[in-house]
Enzyme design. Structure first.
Site, mmCIF file in Angstrom:
data_model
loop_
_atom_site.group_PDB
_atom_site.id
_atom_site.type_symbol
_atom_site.label_atom_id
_atom_site.label_comp_id
_atom_site.label_asym_id
_atom_site.label_seq_id
_atom_site.Cartn_x
_atom_site.Cartn_y
_atom_site.Cartn_z
ATOM 1 C CG HIS A 25 -1.671 -1.255 1.432
ATOM 2 N ND1 HIS A 25 -2.874 -1.533 0.838
ATOM 3 C CD2 HIS A 25 -1.335 -2.354 2.149
ATOM 4 C CE1 HIS A 25 -3.275 -2.753 1.208
ATOM 5 N NE2 HIS A 25 -2.344 -3.273 1.996
ATOM 6 C CB SER A 62 12.830 22.481 -15.676
ATOM 7 O OG SER A 62 12.038 23.631 -15.828
ATOM 8 C CE LYS A 95 11.634 19.386 -11.144
ATOM 9 N NZ LYS A 95 10.363 19.687 -11.791
ATOM 10 C CD GLU A 111 8.880 12.197 -15.516
ATOM 11 O OE1 GLU A 111 7.850 12.843 -15.354
ATOM 12 O OE2 GLU A 111 10.012 12.719 -15.603
#
Ligand code: ARG
Length: 463
Positions: free
Chosen positions: A161, A282, A288, A295
């Site tokens: 979980h 970024s 970043k 991804e």
């Protein structure tokens, strides 16, 4: 006015030229030229067989072989002129062959149809792509094994979980990925058995009246056998659906793997470092470092599952035998193969360079009372029923929560308030090292067990 289209192989039947847009709309050459080499391989085997049964002379066979070699070279060098008027890869190559060698080129199509030709081409094509996919899978598995061996002692939290559950070793976690990929490989190899059956000879749908030798063509093309039923051979694309289903499972696994890498690379988890070469920045936020590779792979899994659904829908309404609908099978298949090869390659390149932040993993495992089950098991070993032990540990955890301490930080006197069965040796099992070391059965997370699992897995990989 009657326009006779003399460019088309099927021209004599038609009194009217094909509508200009319909010609473009129905053509597949823009994408099926990707199977040109497979188409040529199939034609070579067919020509050799036609010669053996006396349909072609040896001179005609040799002319065809030479002509097809010239065409293969033209295609490889990007000099071949593909034409929409010739509709697809098959007719383009046949027309060029006739340009090059004359009448023998026109004889090549004896005893076959584009229907069995295309089914053969796709099978040859998939067989090749599966080999490439398989080798990328092996590279990735090897990278996982090396990392798992290196990280066999590294302790991290195991989750259920997404809550800290029990301590595990990072090596053990990585070996879970190895297992998934092993099954993926098996599925591809299994689907290859059904791909490797030869439709050539089914012709349009009913076979042919020529005394063709299908065993000969099957052997020349490396198929395990000729197919059993001509109608089935030209129409079903279940083998392609199976390939896409196996591909969807691979991408689903890579997507889950990606999700973990993205989470672990975040400042909140901070379990791993993904090297700069596999990340991008970024355009606005200078600080970043985004985990682009995982991804993107996670995103790409969607398109392969989409292709699986497309192919299932493509097939489900078709009566026997061949229907033009099947022309729509190519683009999803090609994209599935490309996506698999590229995603696996990116992962295989990246995984060996992942770095575990061992201290962060260890500290995270210390939180969340990851050794609570070990305490319950300890009490069971001291003679308590598991349900009662569960209750006692619940009380100890509550004390830990209230006093902001891990179980290993609670004093013996305090623990003994909940059960007198607890003695000094409890701290061995409350430590993370003790917890993982105790799980040394087959499939367990103990460092030595992980090292054994890696060694066994290495043997399977070399076979
Ligand atoms: N381009 C077709 C395909 O991809 C080849 C077979 C066409 N056969 C036919 N009778 N129209 O399926």
């Amino acid at each position: 006015m009657t326009t006779v289209n003399t460019d088309k192989l099927s021209s004599a039947r038609f009194a009217q030229a094909t509508d200009a847009f319909v010609e473009i709309f129905t053509a597949s050459v823009d994408f099926d030229q990707r199977m040109a080499i497979e188409d040529i391989e199939g034609s070579l085997a067919h020509a050799k067989m036609l010669c053996k049964i006396g349909i072609l002379t040896e001179t005609e066979r040799e002319d065809i072989i030479k002509g097809l070699a010239t065409i293969a070279k033209e295609i490889e060098q990007g000099e071949f002129k593909w034409s929409i008027q010739q509709e697809d890869v098959h007719m383009n190559i046949e027309a060029r062959l006739t340009d090059l060698i004359g009448i023998a080129g026109k004889k090549l199509h004896t005893g076959r149809s584009r229907n069995d030709q295309v089914a053969t081409d796709i099978r040859l094509y998939l067989r090749k792509e599966i080999k490439v996919i398989d080798s990328q899978l092996t590279r990735l598995q090897l990278g996982i094994l090396n990392l798992a061996e290196q990280e066999a002692d590294t302790i991290m939290p195991g989750f259920t979980h997404l809550q800290v559950a029990q301590p595990v070793t990072f090596g053990h976690h990585l070996m879970a990925w190895f297992e998934m990929l092993s099954r993926d490989k098996e599925r591809l190899q299994d689907c290859c058995k059904r791909i490797n059956v030869m439709p050539l000879g089914a012709a349009a749908l009913a076979g042919t009246s020529y005394p063709i030798d299908r065993h000969m063509t099957a052997e020349l093309l490396g198929f395990s056998r000729p197919s059993n039923n001509s109608l089935d051979s030209v129409s079903d694309r279940d083998f392609a659906i199976e390939f896409t289903a196996a591909g969807s499972l691979i991408m689903m696994h890579l997507s889950r793997f990606s999700e973990e890498l993205v989470l672990w690379a975040s400042a909140q988890f901070d379990f791993i470092d993904i090297p700069d070469a596999f990340c991008t920045g970024s355009s606005i936020m200078p600080q970043k470092k985004n985990p682009d590779v995982p991804e993107l792979v996670r995103g790409k899994s969607g398109r392969v599952t989409g292709h699986l659904v497309s192919l299932l829908m493509l097939m489900k309404g078709q009566p026997l035998a061949y229907n033009k609908d099947n022309q729509e099978d190519k683009e999803p298949l090609f994209d599935t193969a490309d996506t698999l090869i590229n995603s696996l390659r990116a992962f295989a390149d990246m995984v060996p360079h992942l770095t575990a932040k061992k201290d962060n993993m260890y500290n995270a495992a210390k939180q969340g009372f990851a050794t609570a089950t070990d305490l319950a098991d300890y009490l069971v070993r001291k003679g308590m029923a598991f349900r009662d032990a569960h209750e006692v540990v619940g009380l100890a955890v509550r004390l830990g929560v209230e006093s902001k301490r891990d179980l290993s930080e609670i004093t013996l006197a305090e623990l003994q308030q909940f059960s007198t069965a607890i003695t000094e040796d409890v701290y061995d099992i409350l430590k993370l090292e003790g917890s993982v070391a105790a799980r040394k059965h087959i499939g367990g997370t103990a460092p030595d067990t992980v090292r054994k699992a890696v060694a066994t897995a290495r043997l399977t990989l070399n076979n």
